[in-house]
Design a protein around this motif. Sequence first.
Motif, PDB file in Angstrom:
ATOM      1  N   ASP A   1      29.997  34.217  43.897  1.00  0.00           N
ATOM      2  CA  ASP A   1      29.434  35.574  43.893  1.00  0.00           C
ATOM      3  C   ASP A   1      28.055  35.607  44.551  1.00  0.00           C
ATOM      4  OD1 ASP A   1      31.708  36.552  42.626  1.00  0.00           O
ATOM      5  OD2 ASP A   1      30.767  36.667  40.636  1.00  0.00           O
ATOM      6  N   ASP A   2      27.214  34.616  44.229  1.00  0.00           N
ATOM      7  CA  ASP A   2      25.871  34.553  44.815  1.00  0.00           C
ATOM      8  C   ASP A   2      25.922  34.432  46.340  1.00  0.00           C
ATOM      9  OD1 ASP A   2      24.792  34.701  42.278  1.00  0.00           O
ATOM     10  OD2 ASP A   2      24.193  32.587  42.182  1.00  0.00           O
ATOM     11  N   LYS A   3      26.943  33.772  46.855  1.00  0.00           N
ATOM     12  CA  LYS A   3      27.099  33.592  48.312  1.00  0.00           C
ATOM     13  C   LYS A   3      27.889  34.737  48.943  1.00  0.00           C
ATOM     14  CE  LYS A   3      26.686  28.581  48.231  1.00  0.00           C
ATOM     15  NZ  LYS A   3      25.825  28.162  49.309  1.00  0.00           N
ATOM     16  N   GLY A   4      28.349  35.689  48.127  1.00  0.00           N
ATOM     17  CA  GLY A   4      29.084  36.844  48.646  1.00  0.00           C
ATOM     18  C   GLY A   4      30.457  36.484  49.186  1.00  0.00           C
ATOM     19  N   LEU A   5      31.088  35.489  48.598  1.00  0.00           N
ATOM     20  CA  LEU A   5      32.401  35.044  49.071  1.00  0.00           C
ATOM     21  C   LEU A   5      33.525  35.608  48.203  1.00  0.00           C
ATOM     22  CD1 LEU A   5      31.586  31.249  49.596  1.00  0.00           C
ATOM     23  CD2 LEU A   5      31.775  33.018  51.367  1.00  0.00           C
ATOM     24  N   SER A   6      34.594  36.038  48.844  1.00  0.00           N
ATOM     25  CA  SER A   6      35.796  36.437  48.121  1.00  0.00           C
ATOM     26  C   SER A   6      36.603  35.176  47.804  1.00  0.00           C
ATOM     27  CB  SER A   6      36.638  37.385  48.975  1.00  0.00           C
ATOM     28  OG  SER A   6      37.132  36.661  50.100  1.00  0.00           O
ATOM     29  N   LEU A   7      37.577  35.302  46.918  1.00  0.00           N
ATOM     30  CA  LEU A   7      38.477  34.178  46.650  1.00  0.00           C
ATOM     31  C   LEU A   7      39.230  33.780  47.919  1.00  0.00           C
ATOM     32  CD1 LEU A   7      40.000  34.856  43.096  1.00  0.00           C
ATOM     33  CD2 LEU A   7      38.590  32.915  43.790  1.00  0.00           C
ATOM     34  N   ASP A   8      39.621  34.786  48.714  1.00  0.00           N
ATOM     35  CA  ASP A   8      40.313  34.500  49.981  1.00  0.00           C
ATOM     36  C   ASP A   8      39.444  33.641  50.896  1.00  0.00           C
ATOM     37  OD1 ASP A   8      42.806  35.824  49.623  1.00  0.00           O
ATOM     38  OD2 ASP A   8      41.811  37.757  49.970  1.00  0.00           O
ATOM     39  N   LYS A   9      38.181  34.019  51.059  1.00  0.00           N
ATOM     40  CA  LYS A   9      37.282  33.286  51.946  1.00  0.00           C
ATOM     41  C   LYS A   9      37.034  31.871  51.415  1.00  0.00           C
ATOM     42  CE  LYS A   9      34.315  32.799  55.317  1.00  0.00           C
ATOM     43  NZ  LYS A   9      34.757  32.490  56.649  1.00  0.00           N
ATOM     44  N   LEU A  10      36.854  31.742  50.073  1.00  0.00           N
ATOM     45  CA  LEU A  10      36.631  30.424  49.491  1.00  0.00           C
ATOM     46  C   LEU A  10      37.866  29.544  49.664  1.00  0.00           C
ATOM     47  CD1 LEU A  10      34.727  28.516  48.037  1.00  0.00           C
ATOM     48  CD2 LEU A  10      35.564  29.448  45.859  1.00  0.00           C
ATOM     49  N   SER A  11      39.032  30.149  49.587  1.00  0.00           N
ATOM     50  CA  SER A  11      40.278  29.408  49.780  1.00  0.00           C
ATOM     51  C   SER A  11      40.333  28.811  51.191  1.00  0.00           C
ATOM     52  CB  SER A  11      41.477  30.326  49.540  1.00  0.00           C
ATOM     53  OG  SER A  11      42.675  29.640  49.776  1.00  0.00           O
ATOM     54  N   VAL A  12      39.920  29.579  52.166  1.00  0.00           N
ATOM     55  CA  VAL A  12      39.899  29.095  53.554  1.00  0.00           C
ATOM     56  C   VAL A  12      38.871  27.969  53.708  1.00  0.00           C
ATOM     57  CG1 VAL A  12      39.305  29.742  55.939  1.00  0.00           C
ATOM     58  CG2 VAL A  12      40.732  31.262  54.545  1.00  0.00           C
ATOM     59  N   LEU A  13      37.688  28.140  53.109  1.00  0.00           N
ATOM     60  CA  LEU A  13      36.623  27.151  53.233  1.00  0.00           C
ATOM     61  C   LEU A  13      36.945  25.828  52.530  1.00  0.00           C
ATOM     62  CD1 LEU A  13      33.481  29.406  52.611  1.00  0.00           C
ATOM     63  CD2 LEU A  13      34.193  28.381  54.786  1.00  0.00           C
ATOM     64  N   THR A  14      37.785  25.895  51.495  1.00  0.00           N
ATOM     65  CA  THR A  14      38.018  24.705  50.667  1.00  0.00           C
ATOM     66  C   THR A  14      39.395  24.083  50.835  1.00  0.00           C
ATOM     67  OG1 THR A  14      38.828  26.057  48.824  1.00  0.00           O
ATOM     68  CG2 THR A  14      36.453  25.555  48.877  1.00  0.00           C
ATOM     69  N   ASP A  15      40.319  24.819  51.444  1.00  0.00           N
ATOM     70  CA  ASP A  15      41.708  24.378  51.529  1.00  0.00           C
ATOM     71  C   ASP A  15      42.337  24.237  50.130  1.00  0.00           C
ATOM     72  OD1 ASP A  15      44.013  23.804  52.985  1.00  0.00           O
ATOM     73  OD2 ASP A  15      43.659  21.638  52.889  1.00  0.00           O
ATOM     74  N   VAL A  16      41.888  25.116  49.221  1.00  0.00           N
ATOM     75  CA  VAL A  16      42.450  25.211  47.869  1.00  0.00           C
ATOM     76  C   VAL A  16      43.013  26.620  47.752  1.00  0.00           C
ATOM     77  CG1 VAL A  16      41.946  25.160  45.380  1.00  0.00           C
ATOM     78  CG2 VAL A  16      40.777  23.562  46.924  1.00  0.00           C
ATOM     79  N   SER A  17      44.212  26.745  47.213  1.00  0.00           N
ATOM     80  CA  SER A  17      44.873  28.059  47.158  1.00  0.00           C
ATOM     81  C   SER A  17      44.065  29.067  46.335  1.00  0.00           C
ATOM     82  CB  SER A  17      46.282  27.945  46.589  1.00  0.00           C
ATOM     83  OG  SER A  17      46.230  27.723  45.198  1.00  0.00           O
ATOM     84  N   LYS A  18      44.210  30.340  46.720  1.00  0.00           N
ATOM     85  CA  LYS A  18      43.530  31.428  46.021  1.00  0.00           C
ATOM     86  C   LYS A  18      43.940  31.458  44.551  1.00  0.00           C
ATOM     87  CE  LYS A  18      43.221  36.477  46.042  1.00  0.00           C
ATOM     88  NZ  LYS A  18      43.641  37.702  46.730  1.00  0.00           N
TER      89      LYS A  18
END
Length: 181
Positions: free
Chosen positions: A16-33
Amino acid sequence: MEINIIVGTNIKKIRDDKGLSLDKLSVLTDVSKSMLGQIERGESSPSINILSKIANGLKVDLVSLTVKKSEATELFKIKKPTIKDTGKVQIFSVFPFELNNKFEMQRIEMESQGEFVENSHIKGSEVYIVVFNGTLTISVSGKSFLINKGESFRFQSDQQHKYSNETLIGCEFSYTRLFNN
């Protein structure tokens, strides 16, 4: 608090502090939403591999995901005491030890003739005592010290030490252990 709740809370706050959605974090981490959502809700205990991927994606160190963050304000409830010396000593945890704190604090009530011994603590740790009622005797380094009501005492606690009430009335004191390492 359970570790999976701490991890989930930390990931959500950082995301939340970085303004990332779960979708965006999923792309950045290669971990499913869906896996990220389960972790954030505390419903899943991720492996070290998954935590490492998340930490890398968020550009934080792995430890920051696993340590409970201190709140600006936090209420602690004092639980049932630990009993020592067949009931003559009651130890109430006021601020319990936690990995991210550098201290712990207890309130101790000791009846007449009560006593307990503590083994040496981590090198560099110190104990701070404040006596509120009665008189406390502390034995450390082969010496005994009398601490009366209204007095304070500090010592290096990396050696065995003994607390005793050698008077006919009860004693009440606070005990704070500071971890300097």
